[in-house]
Structures are given as C-alpha cells and as structure tokens.
Scaffold this active site. Structure first.
Site, PDB file in Angstrom:
ATOM      1  N   GLY A  95     -44.608  69.957 -42.696  1.00  8.82           N
ATOM      2  CA  GLY A  95     -43.196  70.055 -42.269  1.00  8.82           C
ATOM      3  C   GLY A  95     -42.602  71.428 -42.521  1.00  8.82           C
ATOM      4  N   ASN A 150     -45.082  80.530 -34.219  1.00  2.57           N
ATOM      5  CA  ASN A 150     -45.576  79.153 -34.260  1.00  2.57           C
ATOM      6  C   ASN A 150     -44.736  78.353 -33.262  1.00  2.57           C
ATOM      7  OD1 ASN A 150     -46.173  76.530 -34.813  1.00  2.57           O
ATOM      8  ND2 ASN A 150     -45.882  76.671 -37.033  1.00  2.57           N
ATOM      9  N   CYS A 153     -44.035  73.810 -33.298  1.00  4.39           N
ATOM     10  CA  CYS A 153     -43.157  72.994 -34.150  1.00  4.39           C
ATOM     11  C   CYS A 153     -42.028  72.411 -33.289  1.00  4.39           C
ATOM     12  CB  CYS A 153     -42.608  73.838 -35.287  1.00  4.39           C
ATOM     13  SG  CYS A 153     -41.865  75.341 -34.705  1.00  4.39           S
ATOM     14  N   ASN A 213     -53.256  75.240 -32.544  1.00  4.26           N
ATOM     15  CA  ASN A 213     -52.760  74.567 -33.741  1.00  4.26           C
ATOM     16  C   ASN A 213     -53.465  73.205 -33.873  1.00  4.26           C
ATOM     17  OD1 ASN A 213     -51.077  73.836 -35.970  1.00  4.26           O
ATOM     18  ND2 ASN A 213     -49.505  75.196 -35.152  1.00  4.26           N
ATOM     19  N   GLY A 238     -59.887  70.874 -38.970  1.00  2.00           N
ATOM     20  CA  GLY A 238     -61.203  70.790 -39.598  1.00  2.00           C
ATOM     21  C   GLY A 238     -62.317  70.659 -38.568  1.00  2.00           C
ATOM     22  N   GLY A 265     -61.343  74.305 -36.761  1.00  3.21           N
ATOM     23  CA  GLY A 265     -62.632  73.756 -37.166  1.00  3.21           C
ATOM     24  C   GLY A 265     -63.697  74.765 -37.499  1.00  3.21           C
TER      25      GLY A 265
HETATM   26  C1  FMN Z   1     -52.239  72.102 -44.728  1.00  4.69           C
HETATM   27  C2  FMN Z   1     -52.032  72.831 -43.451  1.00  4.69           C
HETATM   28  C3  FMN Z   1     -50.871  73.553 -43.263  1.00  4.69           C
HETATM   29  C4  FMN Z   1     -50.663  74.256 -42.069  1.00  4.69           C
HETATM   30  N1  FMN Z   1     -49.519  74.988 -41.912  1.00  4.69           N
HETATM   31  C5  FMN Z   1     -49.351  75.715 -40.777  1.00  4.69           C
HETATM   32  C6  FMN Z   1     -48.211  76.557 -40.642  1.00  4.69           C
HETATM   33  O1  FMN Z   1     -47.373  76.678 -41.524  1.00  4.69           O
HETATM   34  N2  FMN Z   1     -48.089  77.241 -39.467  1.00  4.69           N
HETATM   35  C7  FMN Z   1     -49.018  77.187 -38.451  1.00  4.69           C
HETATM   36  O2  FMN Z   1     -48.860  77.854 -37.421  1.00  4.69           O
HETATM   37  N3  FMN Z   1     -50.117  76.403 -38.586  1.00  4.69           N
HETATM   38  C8  FMN Z   1     -50.307  75.689 -39.715  1.00  4.69           C
HETATM   39  N4  FMN Z   1     -51.428  74.924 -39.862  1.00  4.69           N
HETATM   40  C9  FMN Z   1     -52.431  74.908 -38.775  1.00  4.69           C
HETATM   41  C10 FMN Z   1     -53.555  75.915 -39.053  1.00  4.69           C
HETATM   42  O3  FMN Z   1     -53.083  77.234 -39.103  1.00  4.69           O
HETATM   43  C11 FMN Z   1     -54.658  75.810 -37.980  1.00  4.69           C
HETATM   44  O4  FMN Z   1     -54.087  76.130 -36.730  1.00  4.69           O
HETATM   45  C12 FMN Z   1     -55.266  74.425 -37.903  1.00  4.69           C
HETATM   46  O5  FMN Z   1     -55.411  73.872 -39.194  1.00  4.69           O
HETATM   47  C13 FMN Z   1     -56.635  74.446 -37.207  1.00  4.69           C
HETATM   48  O6  FMN Z   1     -57.550  75.251 -37.904  1.00  4.69           O
HETATM   49  P1  FMN Z   1     -58.613  74.653 -38.958  1.00  4.69           P
HETATM   50  O7  FMN Z   1     -59.331  73.513 -38.279  1.00  4.69           O
HETATM   51  O8  FMN Z   1     -59.492  75.820 -39.296  1.00  4.69           O
HETATM   52  O9  FMN Z   1     -57.835  74.165 -40.136  1.00  4.69           O
HETATM   53  C14 FMN Z   1     -51.648  74.215 -41.047  1.00  4.69           C
HETATM   54  C15 FMN Z   1     -52.820  73.481 -41.250  1.00  4.69           C
HETATM   55  C16 FMN Z   1     -53.033  72.802 -42.433  1.00  4.69           C
HETATM   56  C17 FMN Z   1     -54.326  72.043 -42.619  1.00  4.69           C
END
Ligand code: FMN
Length: 329
Positions: A95, A150, A153, A213, A238, A265
C-alpha cells in the site's frame, strides 16, 4: 630459422590466445543516457530506500538502485498481513508505505548520493498534481539519475493509473515538463495489449518503460477460512511471474523505440539474459533480493559467466537478439 620455427609458431598462438582472453567483457549498458556498469538493478519497494542493506550487499556492485515508491505526503500503507508466500512466488499489499518526499530528501537522498551507483527515484500519486508536485521537489535536488513513475497504483477513483490512458499521458507529460532527468514509466501487466500501452507512454514523452509491476492475485488460508492478505487481493511477484513478464517485454519491444527495464521473477543470471534477449536493456530484481540480498550478486556473477561462456563481449549485444535472429524451430 627453420630450427626455431616450432617455438615461433607456438609463441604466436599463445599471444593470440592471450589477446582473446584479455578482451574484457563489457557489462555496461546505456539506458536513456544513464550509464549502468551492469544491467542488474534492484526493483522498487524490495530494497528499501536503497542504502539500508549496505552491510549485506556491496552496493557498488549493483548496476543501479530503484528506490521504494515515494509520494507527496507520507503513507502508513495497508494493515497486516501484507505479505503471503505462494508456490514459486509471493503476494504483497504494502500500500505504498513511505515517509513522503520531504523526509526522503532529508535523509535517504543524502545517503544515496554517497553510494556512487546510479539511483532512480520511484514516484506515485493519486492525481496528476501529486505526481508533478513530488517530482518538482525532487528536481531541486542533485544526484538523481532518473524518475520511475509507478503508474500501477490506484488513482482517486481507485482505478489503476495506467488503465486510464488520458490520465497516464497527462501524468507523463506533466512530469516531463519539469523533470531534469529521464522519466521511466512503470506499467501494470494487467492490460489487454501491453505494446499499445507502452507506445502510449512513448508518445507522451517517456524516456523508458519498466515492464512490469506485480500481477493481480489473491490467496485464502483454508485453516482460518480467511484471505491471506488484509486487503484480500494483492500483487503477485517472484519466479512464477517470469514467463508473463518476459512476454510483456517481447511484445513491447516490437512497438517502441525507448528502452525497457525488464522486471518480474528474475532469480538467476539466466533469467536476466532471457529478459534482455526479449528486448530489455536492463533488468530490475525484486523478490529474489527479499529471499536473500546476496542473490543480487549471484545474478550479476551468473550473468557475466554466461556471456563469457558464449564468447559475447558486451551485454548490450544481446538486447533484443531474439527479435533479430531467425527462428528455425
Ligand atoms: C514487497 C514488495 C513491495 C513492492 N513495492 C513496490 C513499490 O513501492 N513500487 C513499485 O513500483 N513496485 C513495487 N513492487 C513491485 C516490484 O518492484 C516488482 O515490479 C515486482 O515485484 C516484480 O518483480 P519480482 O518478481 O522480481 O519481485 C513491490 C514488490 C514487492 C514484492
């Protein structure tokens, strides 16, 4: 002369071998004018404001850092539980908890400026004005390499910003007018056609795009018969999302000229290469660094080793390689 010929031949062969090996692998990439020493960045929201993990990871080894998203005013974020593990991934509903832009420039920004790694500040807002005002404040500061918007949101009507094309374009145009640094649009993958959306960001003036995202998802605890996240629904990230995000990058690469940060991922160096073959110029890693921040170094090391094994001399050579190669299968 004849007598020494075999040794002479041997020494030539040896020198060529030495020269070949001394041709250094160039991991650096240029992204919208920003030079990253390697293409592996940390994704927004999974690495704090970017300096807190300095004791666990030598930050200088990273290609770049994308900060946790900041907003004009501080936000508490959603109630707990905000994270749930699922098969090969995780759900979150943080959030946008953050300290607000004014507090950000007081402490985190000062610390980030000492790291000597390019950093990108992620910004969100519920209105065009909130995005623009936040970037206005950031624009008075030094050291920021780029702004990542971003756009995944919710807006004031609780719709995702990039699902409202005219709002998204107004945000990008408004921010571009005042930003001194490149502006990268981070999109939600939950759209009918990601290439059209990516093209719309380019037309609005974005200098780059981050794909993507998290994916909308939910999970239920069968023991308690309750949702596993306080908000019921959240975003999935992931290993399980990687093939979908690779496809987003591949599709967008066909229709845009601005560079892409591939995200979703990435757990290994091989994953990072996959995104780049599909068209990403750089990648950002989120969940893997939550599993262990050391994974970031493993990803960079593996990435380098694979290029060496394949005798590829520079990281940028592989960007979009899949698109130009003739597929024979
Ligand atoms: C705990 C958590 C917090 C995140 N917070 C943000 C954020 O503040 N802003 C944003 O643009 N993406 C946020 N993301 C999304 C990540 O930047 C990324 O786009 C998404 O997790 C996919 O990549 P991954 O599979 O390597 O985690 C968040 C993801 C996670 C898991």
């Amino acid at each position: 002369m004849v007598k020494f010929y075999p040794e002479f031949k041997q020494s030539i062969t040896f020198s060529i071998f030495e020269i070949k090996n001394s041709m250094k692998l160039n991991l650096s990439v240029n992204f919208a004018g920003i030079k990253f020493k390697n293409p592996v960045l940390v994704a927004s929201g999974t690495f704090g404001y970017g300096y807190e993990l300095a004791d666990l990871v030598p930050l200088k080894k990273l290609g770049g850092i994308v900060t946790k998203t900041i907003t004009l005013e501080p936000r508490h974020g959603n109630l707990q539980p905000r994270i749930a593990e699922v098969a090969s991934g995780m759900l979150n509903t943080i959030g946008l908890q953050n300290i607000g832009v004014k507090a950000f420039i007081e402490e985190p920004l000062e610390k980030l400026n000492k790291i000597e790694v390019p950093f990108i500040v992620s910004v969100a807002g519920a209105t065009v004005n909130e995005y623009v005002e936040t970037v206005k404040i950031l624009s008075r500061q030094n050291g920021i390499s780029a702004i990542e918007l971003n756009l995944s949101c919710p807006n004031l009507k609780k719709k995702i910003v990039c699902h409202d094309l005219s709002l998204m374009s107004d945000v990008i145009k408004g921010v571009k007018k005042i930003s001194k640094v490149p502006v990268i649009a981070k999109l939600s993958p939950l759209v009918t056609d990601i290439s059209e959306l990516a093209l719309a960001t380019q037309n609005a003036g974005a200098d780059g795009v981050t794909l993507a995202n998290t994916y909308p998802a939910m999970a239920i605890d069968v023991e308690t018969l309750k949702p596993r996240l306080s908000t019921v629904k959240g975003g999935m990230s992931g290993a399980c999302v990687k093939p979908m995000s690779v496809r987003c990058v591949y599709d967008a690469y066909q229709s845009i000229k601005i560079p892409i940060v591939g995200c979703g991922g990435i757990m290994t160096g091989e994953d990072a290469i996959e995104f780049m073959l599909a068209g990403a110029t750089a990648v950002s890693v989120g969940s893997a660094s939550l599993v262990s921040p050391k994974n970031l170094l493993n990803i960079i090391g593996e990435f380098e080793n694979i290029l060496k094994e394949k005798n590829i001399k520079s990281a940028k050579e592989i960007v979009g390689m899949l698109n130009t190669a003739k597929n024979t299968c």
